[in-house]
Design a protein around this motif. Structure first.
Motif, PDB file in Angstrom:
ATOM      1  N   ARG A 180       0.883  -1.170   0.000  1.00 58.63           N
ATOM      2  CA  ARG A 180       0.000   0.000   0.000  1.00 58.63           C
ATOM      3  C   ARG A 180       0.915   1.213   0.000  1.00 58.63           C
ATOM      4  N   VAL A 189       4.357  -2.554  -7.416  1.00 62.64           N
ATOM      5  CA  VAL A 189       2.928  -2.259  -7.283  1.00 62.64           C
ATOM      6  C   VAL A 189       2.734  -1.413  -6.035  1.00 62.64           C
ATOM      7  N   LEU A 239      -2.050 -10.801  -9.257  1.00 66.32           N
ATOM      8  CA  LEU A 239      -1.094 -10.780  -8.135  1.00 66.32           C
ATOM      9  C   LEU A 239      -0.376 -12.115  -8.060  1.00 66.32           C
ATOM     10  N   LEU A 248       2.072  -9.268   4.989  1.00 69.43           N
ATOM     11  CA  LEU A 248       1.547 -10.520   4.434  1.00 69.43           C
ATOM     12  C   LEU A 248       2.084 -10.785   3.039  1.00 69.43           C
TER      13      LEU A 248
HETATM   14  O1  LIG Z   1      -3.275  -5.070  -5.718  1.00 70.21           O
HETATM   15  C1  LIG Z   1      -3.214  -5.588  -4.622  1.00 70.21           C
HETATM   16  C2  LIG Z   1      -2.006  -5.577  -3.867  1.00 70.21           C
HETATM   17  C3  LIG Z   1      -1.984  -6.165  -2.615  1.00 70.21           C
HETATM   18  N1  LIG Z   1      -3.076  -6.740  -2.112  1.00 70.21           N
HETATM   19  C4  LIG Z   1      -3.057  -7.393  -0.788  1.00 70.21           C
HETATM   20  O2  LIG Z   1      -2.856  -6.452   0.255  1.00 70.21           O
HETATM   21  C5  LIG Z   1      -2.359  -7.105   1.390  1.00 70.21           C
HETATM   22  C6  LIG Z   1      -1.306  -6.252   2.044  1.00 70.21           C
HETATM   23  O3  LIG Z   1      -1.097  -6.686   3.358  1.00 70.21           O
HETATM   24  P1  LIG Z   1       0.222  -6.398   4.162  1.00 70.21           P
HETATM   25  O4  LIG Z   1       0.095  -7.060   5.451  1.00 70.21           O
HETATM   26  O5  LIG Z   1       1.417  -6.793   3.359  1.00 70.21           O
HETATM   27  O6  LIG Z   1       0.279  -4.799   4.350  1.00 70.21           O
HETATM   28  P2  LIG Z   1      -0.797  -3.718   4.877  1.00 70.21           P
HETATM   29  O7  LIG Z   1      -1.339  -3.054   3.663  1.00 70.21           O
HETATM   30  O8  LIG Z   1      -1.823  -4.445   5.634  1.00 70.21           O
HETATM   31  O9  LIG Z   1      -0.013  -2.745   5.686  1.00 70.21           O
HETATM   32  C7  LIG Z   1      -1.826  -8.456   0.939  1.00 70.21           C
HETATM   33  O10 LIG Z   1      -2.648  -9.483   1.430  1.00 70.21           O
HETATM   34  C8  LIG Z   1      -1.910  -8.373  -0.581  1.00 70.21           C
HETATM   35  O11 LIG Z   1      -2.212  -9.578  -1.233  1.00 70.21           O
HETATM   36  C9  LIG Z   1      -4.244  -6.738  -2.826  1.00 70.21           C
HETATM   37  O12 LIG Z   1      -5.253  -7.264  -2.369  1.00 70.21           O
HETATM   38  N2  LIG Z   1      -4.285  -6.163  -4.074  1.00 70.21           N
END
Ligand SMILES: O=c1ccn([C@@H]2O[C@H](COP(=O)(O)OP(=O)(O)O)[C@@H](O)[C@H]2O)c(=O)[nH]1
Ligand SMILES: O=P(O)(O)OC[C@H]1O[C@H](O[C@H]2O[C@H](CO)[C@@H](O)[C@H](O)[C@H]2O)[C@H](O)[C@@H](O)[C@@H]1O
Ligand SMILES: [Mg+2]
Length: 724
Positions: free
Chosen positions: A272, A305, A354, A375
């Motif tokens: 994000r 991304v 993804l 994650l």
């Molecule tokens: O285009 C995207 C990119 C990422 N993710 C998901 O976003 C989550 C990010 O979780 P993370 O714990 O790495 O970081 P957070 O955003 O919670 O700080 C992961 O499960 C990714 O698969 C998603 O759904 N779509």
């Protein structure tokens, strides 16, 4: 039947407004999947914000109906709530503070007020659905005040809290003017979970220092409720990623993408948009690689991304601009007509794309400056079904505590990150397989379903422990029965411990003298029964404090006895040799010299090392050190070392309150016996009492006593009942 309510700031859906109608898409995120086994069952429900501001009443009703079908209920937030509570206090105050970005913390009273108001809004929405004995599992930093708000309204409910982001050191948390209220809010829970042991110990230290609540192996006693704090590293839906990686759909996408990219080594980064993710630092490390290793030009690309997030918050907008500039700069510096170093996407991707990114990439570069868990790195590892691939992971991500077979890096060390990329690019296939397999077997075992199960099992365990303790609570029925027994007794005797039982603790022991109310109470009680003050205090202090009172006294945990009619004379109950004192005193003095605030209390037949006034943490550390030192010496002298409330005491083992209490009763027939005490020294008294005695422990703890009361105030209430 009681039900379970899941609560989080955001509901696990995406709500889109299309042609005047709302479209609902349940989220397929890991947490939503894991908790699916809970909120989709029976009467259970998930409560949270649907993610848009919906002002129109008829639209709100439509949303309520639609969500009901998905087993969800909305908490509607106004534009102002979103601005001040979500973007404001949650993401401009707590988020930067908890991720150690103190320079971004916004200390706004208006944000705080909105945070309180919106937490209350969540509380009201839950109360509209919850029954007294339901289980409520609250998620994350947007709702830190909610557990206590709920506890005040539903004292019997099972309330759990899980924090998905880091819990920072006490040094950071103390910067927030609202630190006390935030911690008190969390402590309303029965179980508080974090991703890592470090988060958990930071929380326990903050609770100790700010709320003054100590813990024993992660159990805090807060206002006579037992609260457990533990770490539960969250997993992913492992099979989903492993299966997708070999699915036809993903494979087709991989082929399509690889045709476009050509024969290249690929580095994947997915986050994000967030300053905690270290995106600029990562681009710079990649830039350094291309600068130092021209042999990789045209052979390695980074797929980056960045998922849009919190884009109305200034620090996020600035970050977006910084990333745009850095990507522009690196690409303009190195691109050729058939090669671009960074493929940058500022949007989110559907699951199957993804999965293709994870599957086709050789290296995942996950380098947050701070992350609760992360994650993405776990999803990458799970997608590597051919066991080839290298994970480069930041030490600052919670996940690094589990994924020790990754190449671990400090994200601030750009040279180190660059070297890690080279190591990954040149790692031999056997080594890759070893590392990936080892990480996979751990991620498979501790997946999201296991995480939910372990958390819920622990919650059940905490509730059982609480029930055990509460079963001893002195209720009205027992109190009445006890008063009746007392009133009809011919020869009653009451043993009263002093500190922690009749009076609360003070920083200086001499300040805990008896107040007027207590002296009056003891005087009245001594008119209707035999009163024995049974204390660890020295005989001079007890003698002075209770001068003129018609009470018997036992001092120094049973070394000295004084009957009320033996005016001024204390009898040495135990004939003790205290030649050991000189050696031990020298050791204790050494620890006083090293520990500002510590002091020694010398009693006739024991030595006590006090550390109540020592800097929190240091006192504990020194006490442990002294404890093992003294234990070693104690053996030679046949002595016993005992840990008390902020004290360490060394004395002869055969001297204790129990033996002295028995001596006091010897030769007499009592038809009512009661003993009250608050610590381990009183356990000897409880053990020595006849079976029919009323033994009462002050504070909730495992005890030999039959009953529990909360605090000295309740003790005094109980004693008043006896004399009324
Ligand atoms: O285009 C995207 C990119 C990422 N993710 C998901 O976003 C989550 C990010 O979780 P993370 O714990 O790495 O970081 P957070 O955003 O919670 O700080 C992961 O499960 C990714 O698969 C998603 O759904 N779509
Ligand atoms: O709701 P948003 O403001 O759009 O933010 C999205 C979520 O981000 C945070 O994720 C955290 O949880 C992950 C899973 O436990 C963890 O891996 C990661 O390290 C955390 O940053 C946040 O905790 C959520 O509440 C947000 O909804
Ligand atoms: Mg006591």
């Amino acid at each position: 039947m009681s039900k379970t309510i899941i609560v989080s700031n955001r509901l696990p859906i995406s709500l889109q407004h299309k042609n005047g109608k709302f479209e609902f898409k349940p989220s397929a995120g890991g947490l939503a999947t894991g908790l699916g086994s809970i909120y989709k069952e029976g009467e259970n429900i998930w409560i949270g914000w649907p993610g848009n501001d919906v002002a129109d009443e008829s639209q709100r009703l439509e949303i309520v109906d639609e969500l009901k079908k998905l087993k969800m209920a909305p908490v509607f937030l106004t534009k102002q709530d979103v601005e001040l509570y979500y973007e404001g206090f949650s993401n401009e105050t707590i988020w930067p503070a908890f991720h150690y970005f103190t320079q971004y913390i916004n200390y706004e009273d208006a944000y705080w007020e909105a945070y309180c108001r919106v937490n209350q809004k969540f509380c009201d929405a839950i109360l509209a659905k919850a029954d007294a004995e339901d289980t409520i599992w609250v998620h994350d930093y947007q709702l830190l005040l909610l557990p206590m708000m709920l506890r005040n309204k539903l004292p019997k409910a099972t309330i759990a809290f899980f924090q998905h982001i880091p819990f920072p050191s006490y040094e950071i948390i103390r910067m927030l003017p609202w630190r006390k209220q935030l911690l008190e809010g969390m402590v309303g829970s029965d179980l508080i979970g974090f991703h890592t042991y470090d988060d958990m110990r930071h929380f326990l230290s903050a609770v100790g220092r700010i709320l003054g609540l100590s813990n024993e192996s992660g159990f805090i006693q807060a206002d006579n409720r037992l609260v457990n704090v533990d770490s539960f590293p969250m997993g992913i839906d492992y099979d989903k990623f492993a299966k997708a990686a070999v699915s036809k759909k993903t494979q087709r996408t991989v082929t399509k993408f690889m045709e476009m990219l050509g024969d290249q080594k690929l580095l994947i980064t997915i986050d994000r948009l967030d300053y905690s993710k270290g995106i600029p630092q990562r681009i710079k490390a990649f830039d350094l690689l291309l600068e130092d290793h021209p042999e990789y030009h045209g052979k390695v690309s980074m797929i980056m991304v960045v998922v849009p997030s919190r884009d109305r918050v200034k620090s996020y907008q600035e970050l977006k601009e910084e990333i745009d500039t850095l990507v522009g700069s690196i690409n303009s510096k190195y691109s050729t007509l058939n090669w671009v170093p960074v493929h940058y996407f500022y949007r989110s991707f559907p699951f199957n794309e993804l999965s293709a990114f994870y599957t086709m990439s050789d290296i995942a570069l996950v380098t947050p400056l701070r992350d609760g868990m992360n994650l993405v790195c776990k999803e990458f590892v799970a997608s590597k079904t051919n066991k080839q691939g290298v994970l480069i992971l930041s030490e600052m991500a919670g996940a690094s505590k589990e994924l020790v077979d990754a190449i671990l890096v400090n994200p601030n060390d750009q040279e180190g990150v660059k070297n890690a990329i080279v190591e990954a690019l040149t790692m031999d296939p056997e080594e890759q397989e070893l590392r990936i397999s080892s990480m996979q077997s751990s991620l498979k075992k501790y997946d999201i379903f296991q995480w939910v199960k372990v958390f819920m099992d622990r919650l059940k365990h905490v509730k059982e422990r609480q029930t055990d303790l509460e079963s001893k609570a002195m209720d009205q029925k027992i109190t009445k029965q006890m008063i009746a027994a007392f009133k009809s007794a011919q020869r009653p005797i009451v043993f009263l411990d002093y500190d922690g039982t009749l009076v609360g603790f003070k920083s200086r022991p001499q300040d805990a003298f008896p107040d007027e109310e207590l002296l009056g109470l003891i005087e009245a009680l001594s008119q209707v029964c035999q009163v024995v003050i049974i204390s660890g205090r020295d005989k001079e202090t007890l003698g002075k404090w209770f001068r003129g009172q018609e009470v018997d006294m036992i001092a120094e945990h049973g070394v000295w006895l004084k009957k009320k009619d033996q005016d001024g004379d204390w009898a040495l109950y135990a004939d003790v040799d205290d030649s050991w004192k000189e050696d031990i005193r020298q050791v204790m003095e050494y620890y006083v010299l090293r520990t500002p605030g510590a002091f020694i209390e010398e009693k006739h037949h024991s030595l006590v090392w006090h550390y109540r006034k020592v800097e929190s943490g240091l006192g504990d550390l020194r006490m442990r050190e002294l404890f093992s030192h003294l234990k070693y010496m104690a053996r030679g002298h046949n002595l016993q070392v005992l840990e008390g409330n902020m004290v360490l005491e060394i004395k002869r083992p055969d001297i204790n309150k129990g033996r002295a209490a028995l001596a006091m009763m010897r030769g007499e027939e009592y038809d009512f016996v009661m003993a009250l005490g608050d610590d381990w020294t009183d356990e000897d008294t409880f053990k020595a009492m006849p079976k029919t005695a009323y033994t009462i422990r002050v504070g909730y703890a495992y005890t030999q006593a039959n009953y529990n009361v909360k605090n000295p105030t309740e003790v005094r209430g109980l004693l008043k009942n006896l004399i009324d």
